[in-house]
Enzyme design. Structure first.
Site, short mmCIF file in Angstrom:
data_model
loop_
_atom_site.label_atom_id
_atom_site.label_comp_id
_atom_site.label_asym_id
_atom_site.label_seq_id
_atom_site.Cartn_x
_atom_site.Cartn_y
_atom_site.Cartn_z
N ASP A 46 -23.69 -24.24 17.27
CA ASP A 46 -22.91 -25.43 16.98
C ASP A 46 -22.82 -26.34 18.20
O ASP A 46 -21.99 -27.24 18.25
CB ASP A 46 -21.50 -25.05 16.51
CG ASP A 46 -20.74 -24.27 17.56
OD1 ASP A 46 -21.36 -23.48 18.29
OD2 ASP A 46 -19.50 -24.45 17.66
N GLU A 56 -24.67 -5.52 20.73
CA GLU A 56 -23.46 -6.22 21.14
C GLU A 56 -22.82 -5.48 22.32
O GLU A 56 -22.45 -4.32 22.20
CB GLU A 56 -22.46 -6.28 19.98
CG GLU A 56 -21.11 -6.87 20.32
CD GLU A 56 -21.21 -8.30 20.83
OE1 GLU A 56 -20.78 -8.54 21.98
OE2 GLU A 56 -21.72 -9.16 20.09
N ASP A 92 -23.16 -17.34 22.85
CA ASP A 92 -22.28 -18.01 23.82
C ASP A 92 -23.00 -19.23 24.39
O ASP A 92 -24.09 -19.11 24.95
CB ASP A 92 -21.91 -17.04 24.94
CG ASP A 92 -20.74 -17.54 25.77
OD1 ASP A 92 -20.70 -18.76 26.06
OD2 ASP A 92 -19.88 -16.72 26.14
#
Length: 234
Positions: A175, A90, A139
């Protein structure tokens, strides 16, 4: 289970054909200025829990999470699976601080952190060194001109195919319907992965041991459909 090329014809249409570029991390690397305690975690704890790709600790299994965000999934899997070494990548400083804080406060021994672009580490890992990998709600970069920045593409899949063991599982969730299509297009061109899907329910239902992240909860609250893909390394 089916190879992606046999099932994606009913899912993919008009997939964007922009040329892919080598992965790099985009966006912010930090939010607010860290407090004295947070700065100390980055300065003192991060080196102790950093990844050494050439000398990973002994573990029954080694898992990788790419882009762990706030660390909800990473930490929960580490608590549930003490036998597994879990590597988290990350670049965002705030998320790394949250994970380091939990490691210190709970005494977790099975987490290693890479605060940079995952590509750097993947190239240093030994072939066939990972048993499982996760890419959860990356993202989406929804603007057309930014799609080339999306994490999941054929370049990343090539690196993952090298370091995942035969029959290792790669889990991906999003999503964003357009991102789901471009993900499947990338897998369609990569024969080293088999899609674990027999029907629509297989990508609409969470795996049994799923851990919901804060971002996923927001997506559900907003009414966005989530897609859960599971692939096996051949």
């Amino acid at each position: 289970m089916m190879r992606v090329k046999r099932v994606t014809r009913v899912v993919i249409s008009d997939v964007d054909k922009e040329s892919e570029q080598e992965l790099r991390s985009y966006g912010r690397r930090r939010g607010r200025k860290p407090s004295a305690r947070q700065a100390a975690l980055l300065r003192e704890a991060l080196p102790r829990f950093a990844v050494d790709p050439a000398a990973l600790p002994e573990a029954a299994q080694t898992w990788l999470e790419i882009g762990f965000g706030g660390g909800e999934h990473l930490l929960s899997q580490a608590r549930r699976n003490p036998h597994a070494l879990i590597i988290g990548c990350e670049p965002y400083e705030d998320g790394v601080i949250k994970v380091l804080s939990a490691i210190e406060s709970e005494g977790l021994k099975n987490i290693r952190v890479h605060m940079s672009d995952v590509r750097d580490m993947l190239r240093q890992l030994a072939p066939g060194s990972l048993d499982r990998a996760f890419i959860l709600f990356p993202d989406p970069w929804p603007k057309r001109k930014h799609r080339k920045r999306r994490l999941v593409n054929s370049l990343l899949l090539d690196l993952l195919a090298r370091v995942l063991k035969p029959n290792a599982e790669l889990r991906i969730a999003t999503d964003i319907g357009d991102y789901a299509r471009t993900m499947l297009e990338a897998f369609r061109q990569e024969p080293r992965f088999v899609w674990r899907a027999e029907g629509p329910g297989d990508w609409r239902v969470q795996p049994a041991d799923w851990v919901e992240t804060k971002y996923e909860a927001k997506a559900a609250e907003a009414g966005r459909r989530r897609y859960y893909f599971r692939f096996l390394r051949t």
